[in-house]
Design a protein around this motif. Structure first.
Motif, PDB file in Angstrom:
ATOM      1  N   ASP A  33      27.258  46.108  36.013  1.00 22.59           N
ATOM      2  CA  ASP A  33      28.420  46.647  35.311  1.00 22.59           C
ATOM      3  C   ASP A  33      29.677  45.990  35.870  1.00 22.59           C
ATOM      4  OD1 ASP A  33      28.806  49.918  36.957  1.00 22.59           O
ATOM      5  OD2 ASP A  33      28.939  47.904  37.742  1.00 22.59           O
ATOM      6  N   GLU A  34      30.788  46.210  35.222  1.00 27.73           N
ATOM      7  CA  GLU A  34      32.032  45.548  35.599  1.00 27.73           C
ATOM      8  C   GLU A  34      32.870  46.436  36.499  1.00 27.73           C
ATOM      9  OE1 GLU A  34      34.166  43.854  32.349  1.00 27.73           O
ATOM     10  OE2 GLU A  34      35.556  42.782  33.676  1.00 27.73           O
ATOM     11  N   VAL A  35      33.457  45.814  37.513  1.00 29.27           N
ATOM     12  CA  VAL A  35      34.372  46.524  38.408  1.00 29.27           C
ATOM     13  C   VAL A  35      35.678  46.772  37.659  1.00 29.27           C
ATOM     14  CG1 VAL A  35      35.677  46.345  40.566  1.00 29.27           C
ATOM     15  CG2 VAL A  35      33.336  45.472  40.448  1.00 29.27           C
ATOM     16  N   LEU A  36      36.170  47.990  37.720  1.00 39.35           N
ATOM     17  CA  LEU A  36      37.413  48.328  37.030  1.00 39.35           C
ATOM     18  C   LEU A  36      38.566  47.486  37.546  1.00 39.35           C
ATOM     19  CD1 LEU A  36      37.098  52.220  36.943  1.00 39.35           C
ATOM     20  CD2 LEU A  36      36.646  50.603  35.088  1.00 39.35           C
ATOM     21  N   GLN A  37      39.516  47.179  36.678  1.00 45.60           N
ATOM     22  CA  GLN A  37      40.629  46.308  37.037  1.00 45.60           C
ATOM     23  C   GLN A  37      41.405  46.847  38.235  1.00 45.60           C
ATOM     24  OE1 GLN A  37      41.290  43.272  35.430  1.00 45.60           O
ATOM     25  NE2 GLN A  37      42.613  42.953  37.207  1.00 45.60           N
ATOM     26  N   ALA A  38      41.620  48.161  38.288  1.00 47.42           N
ATOM     27  CA  ALA A  38      42.369  48.736  39.404  1.00 47.42           C
ATOM     28  C   ALA A  38      41.632  48.527  40.729  1.00 47.42           C
ATOM     29  CB  ALA A  38      42.606  50.229  39.170  1.00 47.42           C
ATOM     30  N   GLU A  39      40.297  48.660  40.706  1.00 52.01           N
ATOM     31  CA  GLU A  39      39.500  48.427  41.911  1.00 52.01           C
ATOM     32  C   GLU A  39      39.563  46.959  42.312  1.00 52.01           C
ATOM     33  OE1 GLU A  39      35.516  50.307  41.879  1.00 52.01           O
ATOM     34  OE2 GLU A  39      36.129  51.136  39.955  1.00 52.01           O
TER      35      GLU A  39
END
Length: 270
Positions: free
Chosen positions: A255-261
Motif C-alpha cells: 500500500d502507499e504511504v500517506l503524503q503527510a507521513e
C-alpha cells in the motif's frame, strides 16, 4: 517450533488505498538552476545514480541524439534526453510504498536462475518503482518501494542512519548480556558491524525471538552476527524502516504511504 507472539489484530490494510484516501498528487518542489544529469534521471525514477553512471558509460543515454560521456553533465531539465533511444518523462510526484516481501524472493528485477523476484509478487497497479535497499532471499518483511531514485539514495546512505528493526526466530543459547554487548559493535571475519540493540523477546525451550535495531544494514548483517553468537536463525522479519512499519500487511501486500507521513519522514532525514 515457536510461533511469533500474538499481537492485537487490526483492520486489514488494502493492497492499495483508494485514490481519494488523502495522499497528495501535487508536483514535487522545484529546484532552480542546472543539476547533474545523474541526479535528474534518478529523480525521474529511471534508476539509481550509480546505475545511471553505468548506463552513461555503456552509451545508453543521449542528449539531442548525442551520447553522453559523463554523469556530471549539467542540465536544467530532461528535455531532449533519451535512455535506450526513448525520451525520458518528467519527474512525477514522489511516492513511497510499503511492501511485505515474502520469503523466497529476490530483491532484484530478474534472476538468471529463474527464481522469483519481488516484481513477480507485487500486486498490480503500482507505478514503476525501485526497492529501497535489499532483503535477503529468505528474509521477509517490510521493503520500501519508491518512484524517486533520489529519495531511494538518501534512505540508503549510511550517514542518513535510518533505523531498521527486525525480529529473528533463532535456535541455540544466548544471554541478554551477550546481546547487550552488540551495542558496542562487533568485527566478524574482518567486517565491522556497528551498534546493534538486541533484546530477547520470547523463549520456548531453545527456540526464541530476538528484536534487533540497527542502522547500517550490511549484507546479511543480522544472520552473520547471530551466527557468530552460535545461533541458528530459522526466520527473519524486517518490521520497520525508520517510522514506517509492517503493521497491517500480510506477505505479498502493498500500500502507499500517506503524503503527510512521507513528508515527515523526509524532513527527519539527516
Amino acid at each position: 517450533m515457536a510461533s511469533p507472539p500474538q499481537r492485537t489484530k487490526r483492520k486489514p490494510v488494502p493492497r492499495h488505498r483508494p485514490r481519494n484516501s488523502g495522499f497528495s498528487r501535487t508536483p514535487p518542489p522545484r529546484e532552480d538552476g542546472p543539476q547533474r544529469i545523474a541526479k535528474l534521471l534518478a529523480r525521474a525514477g529511471v534508476a539509481s545514480r550509480r546505475d545511471i553512471e553505468r548506463m552513461i558509460a555503456e552509451g545508453r543515454i543521449a542528449l539531442n541524439g548525442e551520447k553522453l560521456t559523463t554523469p556530471a553533465t549539467l542540465l536544467t531539465d530532461l528535455s531532449g534526453v533519451t535512455v535506450d533511444g526513448k525520451p525520458v518523462r518528467p519527474a512525477a510526484a514522489t511516492r513511497l510504498f510499503r511492501f511485505y516481501k515474502p520469503q523466497g524472493t529476490l530483491t532484484a528485477a530478474r534472476d538468471p536462475k529463474g527464481r522469483a523476484t519481488i516484481y513477480d509478487k507485487l500486486p498490480p497497479g503500482l507505478p514503476r518503482v525501485m526497492p529501497v535497499g535489499r532483503l535477503d532471499f529468505m528474509t521477509e518483511g517490510l521493503l520500501l518501494l519508491t518512484n524517486d531514485g533520489e529519495l531511494k539514495r538518501r534512505l540508503e546512505l549510511p550517514r542518513t542512519a535510518v533505523v531498521r528493526q527486525y525480529r529473528a526466530r533463532a535456535f541455540g543459547h544466548v544471554t541478554q548480556d551477550q546481546l547487550d554487548r552488540l551495542a558496542e559493535g562487533i568485527t566478524i571475519e574482518g567486517i565491522h558491524y556497528g551498534s546493534i540493540i538486541a533484546n530477547l523477546e520470547r523463549r520456548t525451550s531453545r527456540n526464541f525471538w530476538i528484536e534487533l535495531s540497527l542502522t547500517e544494514g550490511k549484507n546479511r548483517e543480522v544472520r552473520r552476527v547471530l551466527a557468530h553468537l552460535g545461533l541458528q536463525v530459522s526466520r527473519l522479519i524486517r518490521t520497520a524502516y525508520g517510522p514506517i512499519t509492517l503493521e497491517g500487511l500480510e506477505p505479498g501486500d502493498a500500500d502507499e504511504v500517506l503524503q503527510a507521513e512521507l513528508d515527515a519522514f523526509r524532513a527527519a532525514l539527516k
